[in-house]
Design an enzyme around this catalytic site. Structure first.
Site, short mmCIF file in Angstrom:
data_model
loop_
_atom_site.label_atom_id
_atom_site.label_comp_id
_atom_site.label_asym_id
_atom_site.label_seq_id
_atom_site.Cartn_x
_atom_site.Cartn_y
_atom_site.Cartn_z
N CYS A 1 -43.62 13.73 -0.61
CA CYS A 1 -44.15 15.00 -1.10
C CYS A 1 -43.09 15.69 -1.94
O CYS A 1 -41.90 15.46 -1.76
CB CYS A 1 -44.48 15.92 0.07
SG CYS A 1 -45.68 15.21 1.20
N HIS B 1 -33.66 1.97 -8.70
CA HIS B 1 -34.73 2.11 -7.70
C HIS B 1 -34.72 0.96 -6.70
O HIS B 1 -35.47 0.96 -5.75
CB HIS B 1 -36.10 2.20 -8.39
CG HIS B 1 -36.21 3.41 -9.25
ND1 HIS B 1 -36.02 3.38 -10.61
CD2 HIS B 1 -36.43 4.71 -8.94
CE1 HIS B 1 -36.15 4.61 -11.10
NE2 HIS B 1 -36.40 5.43 -10.11
#
Ligand code: GLN
Ligand code: ZN
Length: 763
Positions: free
Chosen positions: A524, A702
């Site tokens: 979130c 990443h």
């Protein structure tokens, strides 16, 4: 009588319960039964929260992503997980994140697979799992998830309206892995949709919401035709379809959307109030028109009186055919404002989160059904709040407005063209060929986080906090010197988030405590609230950067977030055009840039990580956005002397279509993400040669993998085929804050070695 409904409810829970349950399940710390039970509890809570609506969404709850849910409903799983052990939920998480749970029982045989690709859901910051198609893709109905949730809703006594993604949008969102024609799959897909709708009808469903948001984008004749084919084939299904569009305007698709053989059409009347009347003229007389009149994407109170002024004649005309809803799914706003006890009370009085938006909907419905007098008190309170917001001195700062009005074209121009600047910068910085640098952040260790939260909670004093951050900065600087990097960074230890850090120091921003919005899976974000005119009371980064520079003779790069990214990653005020707000942000960042220059920082990076995601959904509107976005960057960056080197950074590789605009920003150096796409991006340079310096990322940050020097050398050589070596930099794809030092040190060691090898080769 007007009907009210909701398109989708946020599924994370007001306190992010789902996030914590998922992460604990994935780690093997809680059982699958516990996860399932929490899901059921949240659904029940969310239906209860939506009491008072005539129809509530069912099937909008998801353990990860609604597009992935749809793939499973359509029996469409990537080949690589088919035939695996475990059940559908195991496979669901395998596709979502590469593994089903931490203690994957089948590590050896089918434990880890490549996760599905993620991409942004239209122009939101939500990421969905991309369906993967090939010419051989087949579909097979699995309605179990929907039927189970339907049974729960029915048992709870709500009026259920299952929500699914429509067949044309589903195909449009997917990717053909073998370059086959996705549309050819429509023929195979439609019988499964027909079967699904039939099954829902057999279980007592009357209305199904079928989302086709791609109707707000530019569609060519084949895709338009696909709509006609699809909905004519589905029209015999024994349920009523509410075709839902959102996030934009139908424009030239209005006729098509109005005339598809469905029972109702939902449109985004917040984005396109002007489109509603013309649409009424096109809409067959039996159809329901659902108007999204409450902004599902932003957090401001709706002007209820103004909406009623506009709606009352429409309600008169449409009678029972008028439905009202939020403009889009409420997934994109936080759940409940009532939780925000620490938010500035004045700002709070202007806001509405998901639950408050549904209250607004109910007030509108009562006003239309019983007359405004029935909700006089509510309307008066709404009016008073909006009046107060308009008049607030916190919102209006005359000095800021005057400064924006005084912006001149000159402020966006460097003193000299690139070639002249580059020569002066080279003389000053004395960098080698293939200079090495990083994108800004170094690992955010547990100690850094602890120090920050202790400081916020008042457990340590400012001096102790400063000492802790300085120690981290020193550690990063020493590490970079040892690595032999050429342009250093201070490491951003003091920053929790690249937007929040600046928002907290700018006047005109407020912060919620629980204003979380799902970004992907269990992740979130909590966008700051940009409510008023933006000003910079004092320098925001200079002291940290100056301290870092004092530790080394190497050039220290100042690190700022650009105006467009600050804008795109915030909840932005809706009372003036975004372009105006962006200009205010640009002036604040410009002041910081000039302060850094004053402090003798000679290299300044202004991150525009989110520039691309602000692009409008329709290409026809791109130019206008890019014009003001590029201008804002130029105002922020270009006030410096020729000798000051301006960098910018962007974290994506789809540049081809905006390359010219990026070149117009006129940064001396741009660093970009490319390592994953194998320098694919550089194909963009075939048609447009980027005129300044460029650092195509060679280390995929990443991934926990440590890239080999040889691999990075190969990437840079590939880049050198397109960009002259004198204009190439060597750097990672993005910041290193999510990585561990143990990964960063070897990876950067290889990166520096790669640059050295290339230099040796060149001389
Ligand atoms: N300077 C930021 C960092 O290094 C950039 C982050 C980003 O581009 N998302 O973390
Ligand atoms: Zn980045």
């Amino acid at each position: 009588m007007t009907t009210i409904h909701n398109l989708s409810f946020p599924r994370m829970g007001a306190r992010r319960e789902l996030k914590f349950a998922l992460e604990s399940y994935w780690k093997g710390e809680s059982s699958r039964d516990a996860l399932q039970a929490l899901g059921a509890r949240l659904r029940q809570q969310h239906w209860a929260d939506q009491a008072g609506l005539d129809w509530v969404p069912v099937g909008d709850f998801s353990f990860y992503d609604q597009v992935l849910d749809m793939s499973f409903t359509l029996g469409h799983l990537p080949e690589r997980v088919q035939g695996f052990h475990g059940d559908a939920l195991d496979n669901y998480f395998r596709v979502a994140r590469g593994r089903s749970a931490h203690a994957e029982a089948h590590q050896g045989c089918c434990g880890g697979v490549a996760a599905g690709e993620m991409t942004k859901w239209f122009d939101t910051n939500y990421h969905y799992i991309v369906p993967e198609f090939t010419a051989g893709t087949t579909f097979k109905l699995d309605a179990s998830r929907l039927l189970a949730q339907l049974a729960e809703a029915q048992a709870q006594g709500v009026m259920p309206k299952p929500v699914i993604i429509g067949p044309v949008t589903y195909l449009a969102l997917g990717k053909a892995k073998d370059d086959s024609d996705k549309l050819a799959l429509l023929e195979r897909l439609l019988p499964v949709y027909a079967e699904l709708l039939g099954t829902l009808a057999a279980h007592g469903v009357q209305w199904v919401q079928i989302d086709e948001p791609i109707l707000v984008t530019e569609l060519d004749a084949d895709w338009q035709h696909a709509f006609t084919t699809a909905y004519h084939q589905l029209k015999a299904c024994p349920v009523k379809l509410l075709l839902a569009t959102y996030f934009g305007q139908l424009q030239d698709n209005a006729y098509l959307a109005a005339n598809l053989p469905v029972a109702g059409l939902h449109v985004d009347a917040v984005n396109d109030p002007g489109g509603v009347l013309p649409l009424l003229g096109l809409l067959p007389a039996h159809k329901v028109l659902s108007l999204g009149v409450i902004n599902g994407r932003n957090i401001w109170k709706t002007d209820l009186n103004a909406v009623l002024d506009w709606l009352e004649p429409l309600a008169e005309r449409l009678g029972d055919r008028l439905w009202l809803a939020p403009s889009c799914s409420l997934l994109h706003v936080p759940v409940d404002l009532a939780q925000e006890q620490q938010l500035d009370a004045e700002v709070r009085s202007w806001l509405a989160f998901a639950l408050q938006k549904l209250d607004e909907l109910k007030i509108l419905a009562r006003a239309l059904r019983q007359g405004r007098a029935a909700v006089a008190a509510e309307l008066a309170a709404n009016h008073a709040a909006l009046q107060a917001r308009r008049a607030s001195l916190r919102v209006n700062n005359p000095a800021v407005r005057a400064a924006v009005a005084a912006i001149t074209a000159d402020m966006g121009r460097r003193q000299s063209p690139y070639a002249r600047r580059a020569a002066k910068q080279a003389a000053l910085l004395r960098l080698p060929l293939y200079p090495t640098t990083t994108i800004g952040s170094f690992p955010q260790t547990a100690e850094i986080r602890q120090a920050r939260s202790a400081f916020k909670a008042g457990r340590i004093d400012p001096a102790a906090y400063q000492a802790a951050m300085r120690a981290e900065i020193e550690r990063s600087v020493r590490a970079q010197e040892e690595l032999g990097l050429d342009v250093l960074v201070h490491g951003e230890a003091e920053r929790n988030d690249m937007v929040e850090y600046f928002g907290e120091q700018l006047a005109g921003y407020a912060f919620s405590q629980f204003g979380w919005v799902q970004s992907y899976g269990s992740r979130c974000v909590k966008p700051p609230i940009l409510f008023g005119d933006i000003s910079r009371p004092r320098a925001m980064t200079v002291a940290w950067t100056r301290f870092a520079q004092s530790l080394t003779d190497k050039p220290m790069k100042g690190m700022l977030t650009g105006p467009v990214t600050l804008l795109n990653w915030s909840f932005v005020r809706d009372d003036q055009p975004r372009a105006d707000t962006c200009r205010q942000l640009a002036l604040a960042i410009r002041a910081e840039v000039l302060d850094l220059e004053q402090a003798r920082v000679r290299v300044i990076q202004i991150d525009e990580a989110a520039l691309r995601e602000g692009l409008p959904l329709r290409r026809a509107q791109w130019r206008q956005y890019l014009d003001w976005a590029v201008q804002a960057f130029r105002i922020a960056a270009n006030g410096v002397d020729d000798e000051t080197q301006v960098h910018t950074h962007m974290c994506y590789s789809e540049f081809n279509d905006i390359m010219a605009a990026i070149a117009e920003m006129d940064a001396d150096v741009i660093t970009i993400e490319t390592s994953r796409s194998d320098m694919e991006l550089l194909a963009a340079f075939e048609h447009f040669s980027y005129p300044n310096q460029i650092g195509p990322g060679v280390y995929d940050i990443h991934s926990p993998n440590i890239p080999a020097a040889q691999h990075m050398i190969a990437l840079i050589k590939k880049a050198a085929e397109r960009v002259p070596a004198e204009r190439l930099w060597v750097n990672p794809d993005c910041g290193l804050k999510t990585r561990q030092w143990a990964e960063v040190i070897p990876a950067l060691t290889h990166m520096v070695a790669a640059a050295k090898a290339l230099r040796a080769h060149a001389s």
